[in-house]
Design a protein around this motif. Sequence first.
Motif, mmCIF file in Angstrom:
data_model
loop_
_atom_site.group_PDB
_atom_site.id
_atom_site.type_symbol
_atom_site.label_atom_id
_atom_site.label_comp_id
_atom_site.label_asym_id
_atom_site.label_seq_id
_atom_site.Cartn_x
_atom_site.Cartn_y
_atom_site.Cartn_z
ATOM 1 N N ASP A 1 0.815 -1.219 0.000
ATOM 2 C CA ASP A 1 0.000 0.000 0.000
ATOM 3 C C ASP A 1 0.851 1.271 0.000
ATOM 4 O O ASP A 1 0.439 2.289 -0.551
ATOM 5 C CB ASP A 1 -0.926 0.043 1.219
ATOM 6 C CG ASP A 1 -2.153 -0.830 1.070
ATOM 7 O OD1 ASP A 1 -2.476 -1.213 -0.069
ATOM 8 O OD2 ASP A 1 -2.788 -1.123 2.100
ATOM 9 N N VAL A 2 2.015 1.221 0.638
ATOM 10 C CA VAL A 2 2.837 2.430 0.712
ATOM 11 C C VAL A 2 3.805 2.556 -0.462
ATOM 12 O O VAL A 2 4.585 3.504 -0.516
ATOM 13 C CB VAL A 2 3.596 2.553 2.059
ATOM 14 C CG1 VAL A 2 2.615 2.626 3.205
ATOM 15 C CG2 VAL A 2 4.590 1.434 2.252
ATOM 16 N N VAL B 1 3.743 3.985 -3.196
ATOM 17 C CA VAL B 1 2.902 4.957 -3.892
ATOM 18 C C VAL B 1 3.595 5.643 -5.064
ATOM 19 O O VAL B 1 2.985 6.479 -5.726
ATOM 20 C CB VAL B 1 2.362 6.028 -2.910
ATOM 21 C CG1 VAL B 1 1.453 5.394 -1.888
ATOM 22 C CG2 VAL B 1 3.496 6.769 -2.233
ATOM 23 N N GLU B 2 4.834 5.292 -5.321
ATOM 24 C CA GLU B 2 5.531 5.888 -6.464
ATOM 25 C C GLU B 2 4.731 5.596 -7.736
ATOM 26 O O GLU B 2 4.460 4.444 -8.054
ATOM 27 C CB GLU B 2 6.942 5.298 -6.576
ATOM 28 C CG GLU B 2 7.803 5.930 -7.642
ATOM 29 C CD GLU B 2 8.228 7.345 -7.276
ATOM 30 O OE1 GLU B 2 8.433 8.134 -8.209
ATOM 31 O OE2 GLU B 2 8.341 7.668 -6.076
ATOM 32 N N HIS C 1 -0.642 3.755 -9.139
ATOM 33 C CA HIS C 1 0.014 3.398 -7.887
ATOM 34 C C HIS C 1 0.926 2.194 -8.145
ATOM 35 O O HIS C 1 0.473 1.153 -8.633
ATOM 36 C CB HIS C 1 -1.089 3.058 -6.878
ATOM 37 C CG HIS C 1 -0.647 2.676 -5.515
ATOM 38 N ND1 HIS C 1 -0.102 1.441 -5.227
ATOM 39 C CD2 HIS C 1 -0.704 3.358 -4.354
ATOM 40 C CE1 HIS C 1 0.158 1.379 -3.927
ATOM 41 N NE2 HIS C 1 -0.198 2.536 -3.378
#
Length: 166
Positions: free
Chosen positions: A85-86, A88-89, A110
């Motif tokens: 989830d993180v 996000v690049e 995402h």
Amino acid sequence: FMDVESNGYDNNDCGGSSIVGDNWCQVHKTALMLQAGLQDEADLIYLQLKSSFSEIPYCILVDHAWKSVVLAIRGTFSLEDCVTDVLVEPESLQELGDEFGFDGRDQYCHGGVVMCARIVHRDLQRHGVLDKLLLGPSAKYPDYTLRIVGHSLGAGTATLLSTRCR
């Protein structure tokens, strides 16, 4: 607990469930059957329960009332999912669009969702379950539609995966 894995799709024409990653008493399969309201185990075609950075839990069900084959992708649940989830690049969709026939120029997604869609797509290709169910002269459900659904991380994955399964 040990993992249970069936090779049903390597040896038959979608005649039974293939379950990957459940424990020996199949608690997760049973919970899914109850939650989805499935009475007939034959309507649960494939269940992939392993969860890691290289495996995404999903299942393939048959919904006879809607004449649909449903590909349902689990959302964020595990620690690995939270890490995904993180991620996000933003990742460009141009290469993906070129490969699957849509205009991905100046389109971004995402990075974690792109990774998950690649993993599920690769697994679907490896097993060929959707093709056996929906395509060709020996398809089990040639008049059914494909519905791709998910929640949270699974919804993003489902959206991107739908561009690959047209």
